[in-house]
Design an enzyme around this catalytic site. Structure first.
Site, PDB file in Angstrom:
ATOM      1  N   GLY A  40      -2.210  11.204   6.617  1.00  8.98           N
ATOM      2  CA  GLY A  40      -2.810  12.497   6.982  1.00  8.98           C
ATOM      3  C   GLY A  40      -2.040  13.696   6.436  1.00  8.98           C
ATOM      4  O   GLY A  40      -2.319  14.836   6.819  1.00  8.98           O
ATOM      5  N   LYS A  41      -1.105  13.457   5.547  1.00  4.98           N
ATOM      6  CA  LYS A  41      -0.263  14.549   5.023  1.00  4.98           C
ATOM      7  C   LYS A  41      -1.080  15.640   4.346  1.00  4.98           C
ATOM      8  O   LYS A  41      -0.917  16.822   4.647  1.00  4.98           O
ATOM      9  CB  LYS A  41       0.775  14.009   4.006  1.00  4.98           C
ATOM     10  CG  LYS A  41       1.731  12.979   4.558  1.00  4.98           C
ATOM     11  CD  LYS A  41       2.727  12.516   3.495  1.00  4.98           C
ATOM     12  CE  LYS A  41       2.095  11.826   2.294  1.00  4.98           C
ATOM     13  NZ  LYS A  41       1.331  10.604   2.583  1.00  4.98           N
ATOM     14  N   SER A  42      -1.949  15.247   3.406  1.00  2.00           N
ATOM     15  CA  SER A  42      -2.714  16.248   2.655  1.00  2.00           C
ATOM     16  C   SER A  42      -3.679  16.989   3.583  1.00  2.00           C
ATOM     17  O   SER A  42      -3.816  18.214   3.496  1.00  2.00           O
ATOM     18  CB  SER A  42      -3.505  15.581   1.522  1.00  2.00           C
ATOM     19  OG  SER A  42      -2.639  14.901   0.663  1.00  2.00           O
ATOM     20  N   GLY A  76       5.419  10.665   4.785  1.00  5.29           N
ATOM     21  CA  GLY A  76       4.729   9.618   5.541  1.00  5.29           C
ATOM     22  C   GLY A  76       3.944   8.739   4.576  1.00  5.29           C
ATOM     23  O   GLY A  76       3.847   9.045   3.375  1.00  5.29           O
ATOM     24  N   LEU A  77       3.380   7.673   5.119  1.00  6.95           N
ATOM     25  CA  LEU A  77       2.643   6.709   4.295  1.00  6.95           C
ATOM     26  C   LEU A  77       1.395   7.320   3.658  1.00  6.95           C
ATOM     27  O   LEU A  77       0.893   8.349   4.119  1.00  6.95           O
ATOM     28  CB  LEU A  77       2.206   5.525   5.178  1.00  6.95           C
ATOM     29  CG  LEU A  77       3.322   4.644   5.744  1.00  6.95           C
ATOM     30  CD1 LEU A  77       2.745   3.712   6.815  1.00  6.95           C
ATOM     31  CD2 LEU A  77       3.991   3.846   4.627  1.00  6.95           C
ATOM     32  N   SER A  78       0.890   6.660   2.621  1.00  6.80           N
ATOM     33  CA  SER A  78      -0.403   7.031   2.049  1.00  6.80           C
ATOM     34  C   SER A  78      -1.464   6.896   3.148  1.00  6.80           C
ATOM     35  O   SER A  78      -1.455   5.915   3.903  1.00  6.80           O
ATOM     36  CB  SER A  78      -0.732   6.093   0.878  1.00  6.80           C
ATOM     37  OG  SER A  78      -1.941   6.451   0.279  1.00  6.80           O
ATOM     38  N   SER A 117       7.203  10.528  -0.471  1.00  8.36           N
ATOM     39  CA  SER A 117       8.676  10.658  -0.524  1.00  8.36           C
ATOM     40  C   SER A 117       9.340   9.592   0.355  1.00  8.36           C
ATOM     41  O   SER A 117       9.960   9.910   1.370  1.00  8.36           O
ATOM     42  CB  SER A 117       9.126  12.073  -0.139  1.00  8.36           C
ATOM     43  OG  SER A 117       8.436  12.614   0.954  1.00  8.36           O
TER      44      SER A 117
END
Ligand code: ADX
Length: 202
Positions: A40-42, A35-37, A109
């Site tokens: 909320g991935k981290s 997903g985008l910067s 990614s």
């Protein structure tokens, strides 16, 4: 033509993956968050790690910003460098899976082809793709590191969503929009995926 692997021979160990997995009581798997910067991935990856640890699962987070401080410190953000970034991460995830660990990876990614390669390296059975689908408008409004501002003014180039592409997954295993769901709700869905999707023995 000779290759760099010509004089390198694979060694089999004396312990099998099945024995390692039996010891840990789980299958080694990779949950690939894309997903985008600022999507909320981290945040989700580290919250999921905590939730899984509390359930007795051995897991480890591979995080974009962190890995770029060490293993991938020599890589930038061209399409070629991002491909190499993802290739190395996938190889590390594969090794960790082979050790029996659940890997939670958090990388933009942005290219479908790179994520496809990651799936091939990790192995389709072990790989789950999670699309953190938070919109560009929300990510840009959050801008926790001020990077979207810098990207808009041209201080940062090749910035995903602004001056470089993001190719959304076509058939992700799970979609999480962190503008719609609380962290707890998203983590609950991820835990559900881990526990009920054949990722770990029940
Ligand atoms: S990826 O595209 O190669 O998967 P990765 O997840 O490793 O990216 O790194 C993304 C992080 O690097 C972002 O969270 C952001 O903090 C930082 N960054 C710096 N420059 C860029 C850029 N041009 N595009 C995207 N992220 C960038």
């Amino acid at each position: 033509m000779s290759s760099k692997q010509d004089n390198v021979v694979w060694h089999d160990g004396h312990v099998t993956l099945a024995e390692r997995e039996h010891l840990l009581g789980q299958h080694g798997r990779t949950l690939w968050l894309t997903g985008l910067s600022a999507a909320g991935k981290s945040t989700l990856a580290f919250a999921l790690e905590k939730a899984l640890l509390a359930r007795g699962r051995a897991c480890y987070v591979l995080d974009g910003d962190n890995v770029r401080h060490g293993l991938n410190r020599n890589l930038g953000f061209s399409a070629e460098d991002r491909a190499e970034n993802i290739r190395r991460i996938a190889e590390v995830a594969r090794l960790m899976n082979d050790a029996g660990l659940i890997v939670i990876s958090a990388f933009i990614s942005p290219y479908r082809a790179d994520r496809h390669s990651a799936r091939t390296i990790v192995g389709t059975d072990a790989f789950r793709e999670i699309f953190v689908s938070t919109s560009l408008a929300t990510c840009e409004a959050r801008d926790p590191k001020g990077m979207y501002g810098k990207a808009r003014s041209g201080q940062i180039t090749q910035f995903t969503g602004i001056s470089a592409p993001y190719e959304a997954p076509e058939a992700p295993d799970l979609i999480l929009d962190t503008a719609e769901l609380s962290i707890e709700e998203s983590v609950a869905r991820l835990v559900d995926l881990v526990e009920h999707d054949g990722l770990t023995p029940v």
